[in-house]
Design an enzyme around this catalytic site. Sequence first.
Site, mmCIF file in Angstrom:
data_model
loop_
_atom_site.group_PDB
_atom_site.id
_atom_site.type_symbol
_atom_site.label_atom_id
_atom_site.label_comp_id
_atom_site.label_asym_id
_atom_site.label_seq_id
_atom_site.Cartn_x
_atom_site.Cartn_y
_atom_site.Cartn_z
ATOM 1 N N HIS A 42 14.770 40.242 -8.792
ATOM 2 C CA HIS A 42 14.384 39.015 -8.097
ATOM 3 C C HIS A 42 15.510 38.436 -7.236
ATOM 4 O O HIS A 42 15.498 37.251 -6.916
ATOM 5 C CB HIS A 42 13.900 37.964 -9.102
ATOM 6 C CG HIS A 42 12.609 38.315 -9.761
ATOM 7 N ND1 HIS A 42 11.427 38.463 -9.067
ATOM 8 C CD2 HIS A 42 12.314 38.571 -11.061
ATOM 9 C CE1 HIS A 42 10.455 38.778 -9.909
ATOM 10 N NE2 HIS A 42 10.969 38.855 -11.124
ATOM 11 N N GLU A 146 6.201 42.081 -20.700
ATOM 12 C CA GLU A 146 5.792 41.061 -19.733
ATOM 13 C C GLU A 146 4.283 41.008 -19.500
ATOM 14 O O GLU A 146 3.837 40.549 -18.451
ATOM 15 C CB GLU A 146 6.519 41.311 -18.403
ATOM 16 C CG GLU A 146 8.039 41.251 -18.549
ATOM 17 C CD GLU A 146 8.776 41.458 -17.249
ATOM 18 O OE1 GLU A 146 9.250 40.457 -16.686
ATOM 19 O OE2 GLU A 146 8.866 42.622 -16.793
ATOM 20 N N ASP A 172 6.063 36.024 -16.892
ATOM 21 C CA ASP A 172 5.154 37.079 -16.452
ATOM 22 C C ASP A 172 3.992 37.278 -17.418
ATOM 23 O O ASP A 172 2.897 37.638 -16.998
ATOM 24 C CB ASP A 172 5.927 38.380 -16.253
ATOM 25 C CG ASP A 172 6.659 38.409 -14.921
ATOM 26 O OD1 ASP A 172 6.045 38.049 -13.905
ATOM 27 O OD2 ASP A 172 7.840 38.778 -14.894
#
Length: 251
Positions: A42, A146, A172
């Site tokens: 990210h 996730e 997530d």
Amino acid sequence: MSAAPHPLAGGVIGTWIKLPAIESVQIAAHAGFGFVVIDQEHAPLDVRTAYELVTVADALGVLPLVRVADGRPSGVQRLLDAGAAGVLVPHVDTVDQARDAVSAVRFPPVGRRGAGGTSRAGRWGLRSREEYLASGAHSLCIPQIESREAAGNAGAIAALDGVDALFVGAADIGLDVGTPPSATEVTDLCARARTAAHEAGKPCGAATASATGARALLADGFDFVVVGNDTSMLAEAAVATVAGVRNGGTP
């Protein structure tokens, strides 16, 4: 001789590194974080930048982990040869995907990581082949749980030889089930993954944005916690500073 303690056990805290600046790692070290997670999933951090951040963390005695963009063996191998202590692999939903992650981290016969003894991990060829290959056994393979599917498979994933810990991503999981991360369904799935990891004898970690959240996760039984990140800490301090000057502290 007793086994060395797991580097991610005992309530150790770390933080995400998202800025391409060695100062972020230096500040984290001086603040007392036990590990950093250099975030390639990210944040726009390339291999060279990750290499530099890993090197600084290692020199300062902070465990350098990297969250890879995905589990492709070529990317994992380059980061481990750069000296990363281990990798967090996003979105590992199945046992087969976890096996692939292990294979990328481990040398044969356990996995398929290639030999790169002239890299930093091999001290540029100064380590013996045996020492270099032995060091690979200590590289941490940490699948990220996730999704609802991943939480259901967490026990089998954690039980795999070569998986060293699990990391639960509540944000997530929330996206996967369609609820906020604080929803009961998400916290129950996170707890299921944590319990599964512990039943397999593996630590389990999670992330939070605040010290209060970190204390709560540790109280809930998580073994290691990633708290905040360099960019958000800078942003929050900047907002607070401007607010303090302009209107006495009210953002």
